[in-house]
Design a protein around this motif. Structure first.
Motif, PDB file in Angstrom:
ATOM      1  N   THR A1033      -9.426  28.420 -21.662  1.00 46.29           N
ATOM      2  CA  THR A1033     -10.437  28.519 -22.704  1.00 46.29           C
ATOM      3  C   THR A1033     -11.771  28.014 -22.168  1.00 46.29           C
ATOM      4  OG1 THR A1033      -8.699  28.097 -24.338  1.00 46.29           O
ATOM      5  CG2 THR A1033     -10.988  27.954 -25.079  1.00 46.29           C
ATOM      6  N   TYR A1034     -12.795  28.848 -22.281  1.00 46.32           N
ATOM      7  CA  TYR A1034     -14.140  28.505 -21.833  1.00 46.32           C
ATOM      8  C   TYR A1034     -15.098  28.595 -23.009  1.00 46.32           C
ATOM      9  CZ  TYR A1034     -12.602  29.069 -16.970  1.00 46.32           C
ATOM     10  OH  TYR A1034     -11.976  28.937 -15.770  1.00 46.32           O
ATOM     11  N   ILE A1035     -16.185  27.861 -22.876  1.00 44.62           N
ATOM     12  CA  ILE A1035     -17.253  27.924 -23.865  1.00 44.62           C
ATOM     13  C   ILE A1035     -18.568  28.136 -23.134  1.00 44.62           C
ATOM     14  CG2 ILE A1035     -17.538  25.414 -23.915  1.00 44.62           C
ATOM     15  CD1 ILE A1035     -18.285  25.685 -26.871  1.00 44.62           C
ATOM     16  N   ILE A1049     -12.694  24.185 -21.304  1.00 40.90           N
ATOM     17  CA  ILE A1049     -12.376  23.156 -22.307  1.00 40.90           C
ATOM     18  C   ILE A1049     -10.889  23.024 -22.575  1.00 40.90           C
ATOM     19  CG2 ILE A1049     -14.618  23.376 -23.422  1.00 40.90           C
ATOM     20  CD1 ILE A1049     -13.283  25.056 -25.584  1.00 40.90           C
ATOM     21  N   GLY A1050     -10.050  23.844 -21.952  1.00 45.41           N
ATOM     22  CA  GLY A1050      -8.620  23.666 -22.190  1.00 45.41           C
ATOM     23  C   GLY A1050      -7.809  24.802 -21.584  1.00 45.41           C
ATOM     24  N   THR A1051      -6.532  24.512 -21.394  1.00 43.67           N
ATOM     25  CA  THR A1051      -5.579  25.522 -20.911  1.00 43.67           C
ATOM     26  C   THR A1051      -4.389  25.551 -21.848  1.00 43.67           C
ATOM     27  OG1 THR A1051      -4.475  23.907 -19.461  1.00 43.67           O
ATOM     28  CG2 THR A1051      -6.270  25.223 -18.504  1.00 43.67           C
ATOM     29  N   THR A1052      -3.798  26.717 -21.973  1.00 45.08           N
ATOM     30  CA  THR A1052      -2.645  26.916 -22.847  1.00 45.08           C
ATOM     31  C   THR A1052      -1.620  27.750 -22.095  1.00 45.08           C
ATOM     32  OG1 THR A1052      -4.138  26.929 -24.748  1.00 45.08           O
ATOM     33  CG2 THR A1052      -1.870  27.685 -25.109  1.00 45.08           C
ATOM     34  N   LYS A1053      -0.372  27.337 -22.149  1.00 44.51           N
ATOM     35  CA  LYS A1053       0.684  28.047 -21.452  1.00 44.51           C
ATOM     36  C   LYS A1053       1.068  29.308 -22.212  1.00 44.51           C
ATOM     37  CE  LYS A1053       5.258  27.396 -19.388  1.00 44.51           C
ATOM     38  NZ  LYS A1053       6.397  26.469 -19.206  1.00 44.51           N
ATOM     39  N   ILE A1054       1.209  30.417 -21.490  1.00 40.64           N
ATOM     40  CA  ILE A1054       1.611  31.677 -22.095  1.00 40.64           C
ATOM     41  C   ILE A1054       3.137  31.765 -22.061  1.00 40.64           C
ATOM     42  CG2 ILE A1054       1.449  34.184 -21.948  1.00 40.64           C
ATOM     43  CD1 ILE A1054      -1.207  33.879 -20.579  1.00 40.64           C
ATOM     44  N   PRO A1055       3.760  32.091 -23.176  1.00 41.12           N
ATOM     45  CA  PRO A1055       5.219  32.283 -23.141  1.00 41.12           C
ATOM     46  C   PRO A1055       5.583  33.410 -22.181  1.00 41.12           C
ATOM     47  CG  PRO A1055       4.417  32.108 -25.397  1.00 41.12           C
ATOM     48  CD  PRO A1055       3.208  32.215 -24.526  1.00 41.12           C
ATOM     49  N   TYR A1064      -8.959  35.450 -32.052  1.00 45.44           N
ATOM     50  CA  TYR A1064      -9.713  35.311 -33.291  1.00 45.44           C
ATOM     51  C   TYR A1064      -9.529  33.899 -33.822  1.00 45.44           C
ATOM     52  CZ  TYR A1064     -11.883  36.452 -37.748  1.00 45.44           C
ATOM     53  OH  TYR A1064     -12.727  36.484 -38.824  1.00 45.44           O
ATOM     54  N   ASN A1065     -10.622  33.197 -33.925  1.00 39.19           N
ATOM     55  CA  ASN A1065     -10.636  31.835 -34.481  1.00 39.19           C
ATOM     56  C   ASN A1065      -9.638  30.923 -33.779  1.00 39.19           C
ATOM     57  OD1 ASN A1065     -11.625  29.843 -36.174  1.00 39.19           O
ATOM     58  ND2 ASN A1065     -10.132  30.266 -37.771  1.00 39.19           N
ATOM     59  N   GLY A1066      -9.589  31.040 -32.451  1.00 33.34           N
ATOM     60  CA  GLY A1066      -8.732  30.164 -31.672  1.00 33.34           C
ATOM     61  C   GLY A1066      -7.280  30.568 -31.626  1.00 33.34           C
ATOM     62  N   GLU A1067      -6.923  31.662 -32.261  1.00 28.35           N
ATOM     63  CA  GLU A1067      -5.538  32.132 -32.250  1.00 28.35           C
ATOM     64  C   GLU A1067      -5.452  33.402 -31.427  1.00 28.35           C
ATOM     65  OE1 GLU A1067      -2.768  32.029 -35.823  1.00 28.35           O
ATOM     66  OE2 GLU A1067      -3.092  34.175 -35.621  1.00 28.35           O
ATOM     67  N   VAL A1068      -4.603  33.366 -30.424  1.00 27.79           N
ATOM     68  CA  VAL A1068      -4.422  34.510 -29.546  1.00 27.79           C
ATOM     69  C   VAL A1068      -3.225  35.319 -30.048  1.00 27.79           C
ATOM     70  CG1 VAL A1068      -3.958  35.273 -27.194  1.00 27.79           C
ATOM     71  CG2 VAL A1068      -5.389  33.271 -27.588  1.00 27.79           C
ATOM     72  N   SER A1074       9.411  42.709 -26.683  1.00 29.34           N
ATOM     73  CA  SER A1074      10.233  43.386 -27.682  1.00 29.34           C
ATOM     74  C   SER A1074       9.428  44.316 -28.573  1.00 29.34           C
ATOM     75  CB  SER A1074      10.943  42.341 -28.554  1.00 29.34           C
ATOM     76  OG  SER A1074       9.999  41.511 -29.212  1.00 29.34           O
ATOM     77  N   GLY A1075       8.162  44.514 -28.279  1.00 27.45           N
ATOM     78  CA  GLY A1075       7.348  45.421 -29.069  1.00 27.45           C
ATOM     79  C   GLY A1075       6.800  44.802 -30.327  1.00 27.45           C
ATOM     80  N   ARG A1076       6.628  43.506 -30.339  1.00 23.57           N
ATOM     81  CA  ARG A1076       6.067  42.808 -31.488  1.00 23.57           C
ATOM     82  C   ARG A1076       4.837  42.025 -31.043  1.00 23.57           C
ATOM     83  NH1 ARG A1076      11.679  41.929 -32.133  1.00 23.57           N
ATOM     84  NH2 ARG A1076      12.546  42.845 -34.036  1.00 23.57           N
ATOM     85  N   THR A1077       4.171  41.442 -32.030  1.00 22.44           N
ATOM     86  CA  THR A1077       3.064  40.538 -31.737  1.00 22.44           C
ATOM     87  C   THR A1077       3.421  39.142 -32.199  1.00 22.44           C
ATOM     88  OG1 THR A1077       1.982  41.056 -33.839  1.00 22.44           O
ATOM     89  CG2 THR A1077       1.332  42.356 -31.900  1.00 22.44           C
ATOM     90  N   ALA A1078       2.911  38.175 -31.483  1.00 21.38           N
ATOM     91  CA  ALA A1078       3.194  36.782 -31.815  1.00 21.38           C
ATOM     92  C   ALA A1078       1.892  36.000 -31.716  1.00 21.38           C
ATOM     93  CB  ALA A1078       4.240  36.195 -30.864  1.00 21.38           C
ATOM     94  N   PRO A1079       1.627  35.140 -32.684  1.00 19.26           N
ATOM     95  CA  PRO A1079       0.400  34.329 -32.609  1.00 19.26           C
ATOM     96  C   PRO A1079       0.613  33.104 -31.727  1.00 19.26           C
ATOM     97  CG  PRO A1079       1.554  33.888 -34.663  1.00 19.26           C
ATOM     98  CD  PRO A1079       2.350  34.940 -33.945  1.00 19.26           C
ATOM     99  N   LEU A1080      -0.439  32.699 -31.071  1.00 20.89           N
ATOM    100  CA  LEU A1080      -0.425  31.504 -30.234  1.00 20.89           C
ATOM    101  C   LEU A1080      -1.760  30.808 -30.400  1.00 20.89           C
ATOM    102  CD1 LEU A1080       0.865  29.705 -28.036  1.00 20.89           C
ATOM    103  CD2 LEU A1080      -0.190  31.196 -26.334  1.00 20.89           C
ATOM    104  N   VAL A1081      -1.716  29.587 -30.925  1.00 25.91           N
ATOM    105  CA  VAL A1081      -2.949  28.815 -31.113  1.00 25.91           C
ATOM    106  C   VAL A1081      -3.304  28.134 -29.796  1.00 25.91           C
ATOM    107  CG1 VAL A1081      -4.049  26.968 -32.414  1.00 25.91           C
ATOM    108  CG2 VAL A1081      -2.407  28.465 -33.535  1.00 25.91           C
ATOM    109  N   LEU A1082      -4.537  28.285 -29.380  1.00 22.69           N
ATOM    110  CA  LEU A1082      -4.991  27.667 -28.137  1.00 22.69           C
ATOM    111  C   LEU A1082      -4.926  26.148 -28.262  1.00 22.69           C
ATOM    112  CD1 LEU A1082      -8.109  29.902 -27.423  1.00 22.69           C
ATOM    113  CD2 LEU A1082      -5.900  30.010 -26.288  1.00 22.69           C
ATOM    114  N   SER A1083      -4.608  25.512 -27.169  1.00 18.72           N
ATOM    115  CA  SER A1083      -4.559  24.048 -27.189  1.00 18.72           C
ATOM    116  C   SER A1083      -5.908  23.457 -27.544  1.00 18.72           C
ATOM    117  CB  SER A1083      -4.097  23.532 -25.822  1.00 18.72           C
ATOM    118  OG  SER A1083      -5.019  23.920 -24.816  1.00 18.72           O
ATOM    119  N   SER A1084      -6.982  24.151 -27.218  1.00 19.01           N
ATOM    120  CA  SER A1084      -8.318  23.660 -27.556  1.00 19.01           C
ATOM    121  C   SER A1084      -8.620  23.803 -29.038  1.00 19.01           C
ATOM    122  CB  SER A1084      -9.375  24.422 -26.755  1.00 19.01           C
ATOM    123  OG  SER A1084      -9.248  25.814 -26.965  1.00 19.01           O
TER     124      SER A1084
END
Length: 1797
Positions: A1033-1035, A1049-1055, A1064-1068, A1074-1084
């Motif tokens: 994550t950069y700013i 400003i931070g790193t987040t591990k990707i599953p 969007y708003n810090g949520e990746v 499996s053909g789905r989407t999953a939300p992941l909140v950045l550690s920052s």
């Protein structure tokens, strides 16, 4: 060679004349010697003034005298006339081809009749050619002889004539096109006329100069007066202009017409005998096996020579002027021009040569491929362009490329530089492209199981040494290929050209040449379980073995004479019959049927049979191991048992025995096989699988799922066990690729993670199936297949290709192989599903469109609110790499180019804006690496580092940037204002196209896979880069003290196996496999919305994150919750770094930092950002940054001021030289002061001297400099200079400073003088003493009050023997030890010494006095002063020696140490003085001995020694030792000596130990004893005291204590009321006491007597009778006082039982009426508080409490007692009227809940 010049004469009328110049000797057919230039030079004719040069080989053409050639060679023949004749001729030939065959047939029949020949065409036997491989196109022969003749002969002849006509006169057409504007300008439109005039101007241009002006020519032709005829030759308008004499008005037209008429009508392009084109063709078709060498320049002409050869390149040594010719072969460039006098002529295709683009080359290859599919009846290439008007017409070819262009490219197609041959490789000219084609063949198709290798012959009649003649093949002559094909589709996977060399097929291969042919194309398909089919040329035992070793099966015919085959019989095989041969072992392995077997990777064979024996054999059939089994074996496998040391090969054979046990046979330890049995409830073993490091997964028929380990330490233990299926489990399978295990049973499939088998990954239920039998994964784990008893196979997709894209808040991702889902992550709209026709390998989504596809084809869909519709599909000229989509356009990147086009088709309004190809033609060498598309811009990067911004609205490139290296990837912000670029070095930058600002991205991930820009409007400055494992994550700081920069400003591990799509708003939003989407909140961004749920530590982490994200509003809210100064300071600094002054002031106002708030307020109106940043950087402590900003600002002197304030003098002086030279003296003085402070005196002296201002300086400044010079001069050793300056200056402090310096340097005389002159008498006197100048000391001592000086003077007097004066000065100096010493030893005055010791408490003085008295044998005084002097050991020894121990003990007091007390205790212990021994043991802290001796003291006294017992109680209370407590209790209870002690001691013990409950019980017992003894007041006081103590300790009051105190107090009140004469109240209290008369045994009769009397007096007759009757009982009758006996008898004899009921009052709890003296409410069951004045229950509206004991009372009744002078009836304390007040909240006061239950 003859030389002829054509010219235009202007005598009477313009005419074209030819002039014969002479002959030239042409020694070279190429004309490279250029003898014509020398000829023209000799004739003084400037070659640069010649136009229209050409050569004429028309004499080689028939009909030169009377035919067409004669007309062409006529000087009157013009271009337009010639072309008209040619056009008519061509039209006649075309018409004859279409309609002439019938007439030709009739003419042929007439000729046959005349010749007496049968008019019948002979039929030929039709041949059917065999198709050897599936990829060959069908070729069916034509059976109709007449039709075959028409196609193969008639049409070919006519087509040859048409083609020849086109080719031979192509140059005429080209020249006509260039100069045609001069002939038919009246027929042209305005735009066409303008265009052709400009083109003609370009044609007549060379070296930046032109013979005509195109615009003026256009103007002249428009305004030319009416000519005689609209249909004129070029000579006629020339004559018209000449006759009208208007050539000055139309100079451009005049020049153009003159040049046009001199152009010869020639057939030069027909000649090829010695042209360069023929040499090229001969070269390309030549025999490469000849002695030809590419370096021979005279015998070869390369394609580049033809295209780019010019006269300057051919003869650099010639002095002739450069050619300025109008080439007859090229209209706009000098490339391809031929020598004017060269006898050889180029091909017309060469003459029209232009560079070939990538798209055009694609068209060429497509046509080449298509002409093999679309086969014509003739073999002439032109047939594909010129076809009869029937159904065989193929307009496709002519539509995309002209025939001449195709032939031209075909002739000169070249793939390598001929000057760089590869020795030994006969395919070196096509090797690169041939290899590329093969790689593409293999890349885009994965073969099925069956493949075939065979040879194929491609038709080729050229001259190459490796051309083959194979009669059995279709074409017989050609080039032989060895081809690997897929059997199901016929797709060519690989091919090898047979060149009769070792390059492609090595001859030394161990499997022979045929084996090498198979191995080379099959190399990449080994171990794929393919089946290879071959013919007898390839099939051999060695090759078959090799294929089996590489997991490839083989099948094919064989040759009988092939080596190593077993003996073959001579019997022939019938159709569809085959025989298999295998090697049979000589010795049998098993006596019964073999049931299972397995091969190991080391070629070991394990077999198990019905004979219950396991055998291990080698590949040669030798038996290595045998072992018996308990049952029939099944499912034999080789694997590696888990051991402490890693094995190098499969060392274990595993199998199932009798379906019950698992047998493990270690080949390295055959004597100790392991057989594992399992619980019977599991059922039979269905299957087992090895996985991981020696683990085995077993499936049981009972539905159980078990995992065991084969490590010896863990063997026999079940690591995991679960009942996976309800009824039955049929099969298990493991995918090591996915790290998953699956089991099937019943109608359910369950999938587990191997890393955590307890968690079920998925459960699949097949409702339509009754059971499942078999289960297996594909090798890549992508598919899971399950078979059912009904014969069905179900295949499940376990993971999808991760393919997705995003636009704004919308994402599109692949949810199945043929399905794409579009969802709006933010607005949570209903997802839209799009079904696609193919499995896409690229995807792009825009606001209204979706674009998917594969290879070179794309499908475009329009997106609606709840559906999607296919708009169209489109093909591109290359394999698509990626697509980008916006609202209107799509950008498609393929093979280094971008096709930019409208999404919704062509509008027809503006074709230019519908599509565009990047790069443009003038940038053909550019290779595009990546692209991005925003609403307004198309952005693309190139391999040369270029970055281009194409503005869509203006349809032009508006910005470009050149990077230092190649740009690999670009990621643009949605608005296009910023983008991230990644170069070939793996470094990342952020680029701003507005100002060309480039910022390096710190800590850029080395393997960056993509970038996501924040789509939330409030966080547009945030972006995320990601690689395979982490999100970074950069700013982007746009407003910052340090300027624009990017910060991590931070790193987040990707599953694992997930790819980011949207931020969007810090949520990746991640796309999963499996053909789905999953939300992941950045550690920052990871923080809760409700900050009140956080701990302080979590809040501080959230604060740091909000500050890093520049969310200062949220950070401020967190600081308000934390309310910590440090947190507010962190926020304040962050605001300043980001130039947020408004919030910064609010923060520092919150902190109360007034100075910072004022400072920031002063900066609000600053307009200079650099100056503002400098101030803020200084406030934040980054001074170097502040200086840099100041110097670049409008006020650079601020940097100097800052350095001065910071005492950075070197920097300040350096800045002052440039910014403020007049400040150097003042800075030098300040610098010198600092140097002096730090000890750099030479430097300080230098700067002090520089700081002196001789003229115009401040007196104060100069004085400070001189003072500094004086000090530093002294420190540097210049004593005289420093003393003189200090003496001259009227500065008292300077003199002191200089004197101190001199004193330190041991210059005491000079220092004393300066001290004295500065009135520092004490200092001066000290130095005079040191100098022993007593006279000066005596003079100064009068003005000195310092004890130190007096002490020094006293020492001096003592040394002189003046003891009285010395003692006086010692005393004034407070040196009492010295005074005592003189009084005792020198002045013999001990009384005075004792006085001083007693007054001053001097320890040393006391020692001296003690020793003095000890010498005098006054031991009492000596002991006293020894103790006073802390010499307790000496005092102890002295006291013990002389029997003064008790005196010593009294003197010790409480100030001694525990050791001193212990010594005394031991002494008294030896003396058997138990009391004193116990006392001092207690003071020494030795509690057990203290208790022991105190108990002995109490026992030895014979009576209760209260002092010893009380001291023992104190010891136990201080010791806090339960054992000692119990010991003392035993003593008090008489357990030790049989004599119980008074209970008061036990009560005191409990009170001292704070054991209030036990104390209360003891108090009740004591009170009861006292009460029984008649000591009612004593019992009352004890209970009252205990009652108060329990209340203070908030302990519940025991009920028996409350009732006992109530009775005693009631008796006390009865006596009080009797004394006061209130008989009714007294009677009521006595009745309460009499009802409990048993508790008053000592005065039972008097109390009852008083009760009878008081009841009689108060009218309570019935009560009086009752108690009188009690007294008259026999046992008590004789005890009645005789004075009352008769009266009581009378009451009994004459009873009067009338008695008024006791009046009632409301209950204070429930207000129910209750009798006044009743203390329990029958209604609410509460115990009522009683009044201490009357004994009645209290009244809630008239209540007060005693100020001392806090007991309640009815206020009016208590006031009566107070008025009568009575004390409190309860505690006997005096009462005052003003302190008795009404209590409003009586419950909290009276009940005291803390002290109750």
């Amino acid at each position: 060679m003859s030389v002829i010049l054509r010219s235009v004469t202007l005598e009477d009328t313009p005419e074209v004349k030819e002039h014969f110049i002479g002959f030239l000797e042409a020694t070279e057919t190429t004309g490279q010697g250029r003898p014509h230039l020398e000829k023209l030079k000799n004739l003084n004719i400037m070659f640069a003034d010649c136009r229209g040069q050409s050569y004429d080989n028309g004499s080689n053409m028939k009909g030169k005298n009377k035919g067409v050639q004669a007309q062409f060679l006529s000087t009157t023949m013009q271009l337009d006339v010639a072309m008209s004749l040619l056009k008519n001729t061509k039209a006649s030939l075309v018409s004859y081809r279409e309609n002439g065959f019938v007439s030709a047939q009739a003419s042929a029949k007439d000729m046959c009749e005349e010749m007496n020949v049968e008019a019948v065409l002979k039929e030929k036997r039709l041949r059917t050619t065999k198709r050897h491989v599936g990829y060959e196109s069908p070729h069916e022969p034509i059976s109709d002889t007449l039709r075959r003749f028409e196609g193969s002969f008639f049409n070919m002849v006519v087509d040859s004539a048409i083609t020849s006509l086109n080719e031979r006169f192509q140059s005429l057409g080209e020249v006509r096109d260039e100069f045609g504007v001069n002939f038919h300008f009246k027929e042209l439109s305005t735009d066409s006329l303008t265009t052709q005039c400009e083109e003609l101007s370009d044609t007549l241009s060379y070296g930046g100069e032109s013979d005509i002006d195109g615009k003026e020519l256009d103007f002249g032709m428009r305004n030319l007066p009416d000519v005689p005829s609209d249909n004129m030759t070029a000579l006629e308008p020339l004559k018209y202009i000449h006759e009208k004499q208007i050539k000055e008005l139309y100079p451009n037209m005049w020049t153009a017409l003159r040049i046009a008429v001199t152009l010869p009508v020639t057939a030069a392009s027909t000649e090829r005998s010695s042209s360069k084109l023929k040499l090229i063709k001969t070269y390309l078709r030549g025999d490469e096996g000849s002695d030809y060498q590419p370096g021979d320049q005279e015998d070869s002409i390369e394609l580049d020579d033809v295209v780019s050869t010019s006269d300057e390149e051919e003869d650099t040594g010639s002095e002739a002027q450069p050619d300025r010719r109008i080439p007859a072969t090229c209209s706009r460039s000098r490339q391809g021009t031929m020598d004017a006098f060269d006898c050889s002529g180029p091909s017309p295709h060469v003459c029209r040569w232009s560079d070939v683009g990538v798209s055009e080359l694609f068209v060429f290859f497509c046509i080449t491929d298509a002409d093999g599919t679309c086969e014509k009846t003739c073999t002439v290439l032109q047939e594909y362009w010129i076809s009869p008007g029937d159904i065989t017409t193929t307009p496709l070819f002519e539509k995309f490329m002209s025939r001449d262009r195709f032939v031209s490219i075909l002739h000169y197609l070249h793939f390598i530089d001929n000057n760089i041959p590869v020795a030994g490789d006969r395919l070196w000219k096509i090797k690169e492209v041939f290899t590329l084609l093969k790689e593409r063949f293999m890349k885009f198709f994965r073969p099925f199981q069956n493949v075939v290798v065979d040879e194929s012959l491609a038709l080729f009649r050229g001259h190459v040494v490796f051309r083959q003649y194979i009669p059995s093949k279709r074409h017989r002559f050609g080039i032989k290929f060895f081809v690997l094909c897929d059997c199901d589709t016929g797709y060519v996977l690989d091919l090898v050209v047979y060149t009769a060399s070792d390059v492609d097929i090595p001859k030394d291969d161990p499997h022979g040449c045929s084996g090498a042919v198979v191995k080379k194309p099959m190399d990449r398909y080994f171990r794929g379980n393919h089946v290879l089919y071959t013919d007898n040329y390839y099939t051999s035992p060695a090759l078959a073995k090799f294929l089996v070793e590489h997991d490839t099966c083989s099948c094919g015919t064989v040759r009988r004479n092939r080596k190593h085959w077993s003996v073959l019989t001579d019997e022939s095989l019938s159709d569809n019959e085959c025989k298999f041969f295998r090697r049979i072992p000589v010795v049998g392995k098993h006596s019964r049927k073999i049931q299972s077997g397995s091969w190991s990777s080391g070629n070991l064979l394990a077999l198990g049979g019905e004979d219950k024996i396991l055998t291990i054999s080698s590949s040669e059939g030798d038996t290595l191991r045998t072992t018996p089994l308990r049952g029939e074996p099944s499912d034999i496998q080789f694997s590696e048992m888990k051991q402490d040391e890693r094995a190098m090969a499969e060392n274990t054979v595993s199998l199932i025995v009798a379906k019950k046990t698992l047998f493990l046979y270690n080949l390295n330890d055959p004597e100790n096989p392991i057989e594992l049995a399992f619980q019977n409830r599991y059922g039979n073993i269905v299957a087992y699988k090895w996985f991981g490091d020696g683990y085995i997964l077993l499936g049981f028929s009972g539905g159980f799922f078990v995992v065991i380990s084969t490590h010896l330490k863990e063997i026999g233990q079940e690591l995991f066990q679960a009942k996976n299926h309800r009824d039955v489990l049929n099969d298990i399978a493991i995918s090591t690729t996915l790290s998953k295990a699956a089991s099937c049973g019943d109608n359910v499939i369950k999938i587990h993670e191997l890393s955590d088998l307890k968690e079920t990954f998925a459960v699949i239920t097949l409702d339509d199936e009754r059971g499942l039998e078999w289960l297996e994964w594909s090798d890549d784990g992508q598919l899971l297949a399950v078979a059912t008893p009904s014969g069905n196979i179900h295949v499940y997709l376990t993971k999808l290709p991760v393919l997705g894209g995003a636009h704004g808040s919308r994402v599109a991702y692949l949810t199945s192989l043929l399905e794409v889902t579009i969802a709006n992550i933010v607005e949570k709209e209903q997802p839209v599903t799009v079904s696609v026709d193919v499995e896409p390998n690229f995807l792009g989504v825009g606001p209204y469109h979706l674009m998917v596809g594969m290879n070179n084809r794309a499908w475009i869909y329009t997106l609606g609110e709840d559906s999607a519709a296919l708009l169209r599909d489109r093909e591109y000229l290359g394999t698509i790499t990626s697509v980008r989509v916006n609202s209107d356009y799509a950008s498609v990147l393929y093979e280094g180019k971008i096709q930019f086009h409208l999404l919704e088709g062509e509008t027809g309004e503006d074709e230019e804006r519908e599509s565009r190809l990047f790069p443009s033609a003038d940038q053909a060498d550019m290779h595009i690496t990546d692209h991005a598309l925003t609403a307004d811009f198309l952005i693309y990067s190139t391999d040369t580092g270029g970055l281009y911004f194409f503005f869509i609205e203006d349809w032009q490139t508006v910005s470009d940037y050149r990077h230092t290296t190649s740009v690999s990837n670009i990621y643009a912000e949605p608005s296009g204002r910023r983008l991230v670029l990644v170069d070939s070095k793996g470094e990342g930058y952020m680029y701003n196209p507005v100002n060309d600002d480039i910022l390096e991205i710190p800590e850029f991930p080395g393997s960056c896979r993509g970038c996501l820009w924040e789509n939330s409007p409030s966080d547009r400055h945030v972006l995320v880069l990601f690689d395979e494992k982490q999100l970074y994550t950069y700013i982007f700081h746009q407003e910052h003290i340090k300027g624009h920069h990017v910060e991590l400003i931070g790193t987040t591990k990707i599953p694992p196996s997930q790819v980011p799509l949207l931020l969007y708003n810090g949520e990746v939003t991640l796309q999963t496999a499996s053909g789905r989407t999953a939300p992941l909140v950045l550690s920052s961004h990871e923080m809760e919305a409700n900050i009140h749920d956080y701990s302080h530590e979590q809040l501080r982490k959230a604060l740091k994150k909000n500050i890093a994200l520049r969310r200062f509003k949220d950070a401020s809210a967190i600081c308000q919750v934390l309310n910590n100064k440090q947190d507010w300071e962190v926020l304040g600094k962050a605001c300043l770094w980001c130039l947020n002054l408004e919030l910064g002031m609010r923060v520092y106002r919150q902190l109360g930092d007034v100075g910072m708030v004022w400072s920031l307020q002063n900066l609000v109106d600053l307009e200079d950002p650099l100056l503002l940043g400098g101030h803020l950087a200084m406030y934040l402590g980054d001074f170097n940054l502040a200086q840099d900003l100041y110097l670049r600002s409008s006020v650079p002197v601020a940097a100097l001021e800052m350095r001065r304030d910071l005492l950075h003098w070197d920097q300040a002086l350096h800045l002052a030289k440039k910014l403020a030279p007049d400040q150097i003296p003042y800075i030098s003085r300040e610098y010198a002061q600092q140097l002096e402070f730090t000890g750099d005196y030479p430097g300080a002296l230098t700067h002090y001297e520089r700081g002196v201002v001789n003229t115009g300086g401040s007196e104060e400044h100069n004085a400070a400099c001189k003072a500094g010079i004086a000090r530093t001069a002294l420190r540097c050793g210049d004593i005289r200079r420093g003393v003189n300056i200090a003496a001259e200056m009227n500065n008292r402090m300077l003199k002191r400073e200089c004197a101190e310096i001199l004193e330190n340097k041991k210059q005491y005389a000079e220092a004393a003088v300066l001290y004295e002159s500065g009135n520092f008498h004490e200092k001066a006197a000290s130095l005079y003493i040191r100098l022993k100048n007593w006279t000066k000391v005596g003079q100064l001592l009068v003005n000195i009050n310092s004890p130190k000086m007096h002490l020094q003077y006293a020492k001096a007097k003592e040394s002189d023997g003046q003891y009285h004066e010395a003692a006086t000065y010692y005393e004034s100096a407070r040196d009492y030890e010295s005074v005592i010493r003189l009084l005792l030893h020198n002045l013999n005055s001990p009384e005075e010494a004792v006085r001083i010791v007693r007054e001053t408490k001097s320890v040393e003085g006391a020692k001296m006095v003690a020793r003095f008295f000890q010498k005098l044998n006054d031991y009492n005084s000596a002991i006293q002063f020894l103790v006073l002097s802390k010499c307790t050991d000496e005092a102890f020894q002295l006291a013990r020696t002389h029997g003064k121990m008790e005196l010593y003990a009294d003197i010790l007091g409480s100030d001694a140490t525990p050791e001193d007390y212990k010594s005394v205790a031991l002494h008294f212990e030896n003396e058997r003085n138990h009391f004193l021994s116990g006392k001092f043991y207690y003071l020494a802290g030795i509690f057990p001995k203290a208790v022991k001796h105190l108990i002995r003291s109490a026992q030895s006294s014979g009576t209760e020694d209260s002092e010893s017992i009380q001291l023992a109680i104190d010891v136990v209370a201080g010791a806090n030792d339960d054992g000692l407590t119990q010991q003392l209790i035993d003593f008090l209870m008489g357990e030790l000596d049989g004599i119980p002690k008074d209970a008061k001691y036990l009560f005191r013990l409990y009170m001292a130990k704070s054991q209030y409950r036990e104390a209360a019980k003891t108090a009740i017992i004591i009170a009861r004893e006292e009460q029984n003894s008649g000591n009612y007041r004593h019992a009352h006081d004890m209970l009252l005291g205990m009652y108060g103590e329990l209340q203070r300790q908030k302990i519940r009051i025991p009920a028996d204590m409350s009732s006992a105190l109530l009775l005693l107090h009631s008796y006390t009140l009865a006596r009080l009321h009797v004394r006061r004469g209130d008989h009714l109240k007294a009677a009521r209290m006595l009745i309460r006491v009499a009802n409990n008369i048993s508790k008053f045994p000592a005065h039972m009769i008097p109390i009852l007597t008083s009760t009878v009397i008081e009841c009689q007096r108060s009218g309570l007759k019935n009560s009086s009778f009752n108690f009188a009757a009690m007294l008259m009982r026999p046992e008590t009758r004789n005890q009645i006082d005789e004075k009352y006996k008769k009266k009581i008898e009378a009451i009994v004899r004459k009873p009067q039982k009338t008695e008024e009921e006791e009046p009632g009052s409301p209950c204070p709890f429930c207000s129910s009426p209750v009798e006044e003296t009743t203390l329990e409410c029958g209604q609410c069951q509460n115990t009522l508080p009683y009044c201490i004045a009357t004994g009645r229950h209290i009244l809630p509206d008239d209540i007060t409490v005693c100020p001392s004991c806090k007991f309640p009372a009815i206020r009016t009744e208590l006031m009566k007692l107070v008025e009568d002078g009575e004390d409190c009836p309860m505690c006997s304390s005096a009462l005052e009227v003003d302190k008795i007040s009404v209590t409003t909240n009586w419950k909290s006061t009276v009940l005291n809940p803390d002290a109750q239950d």
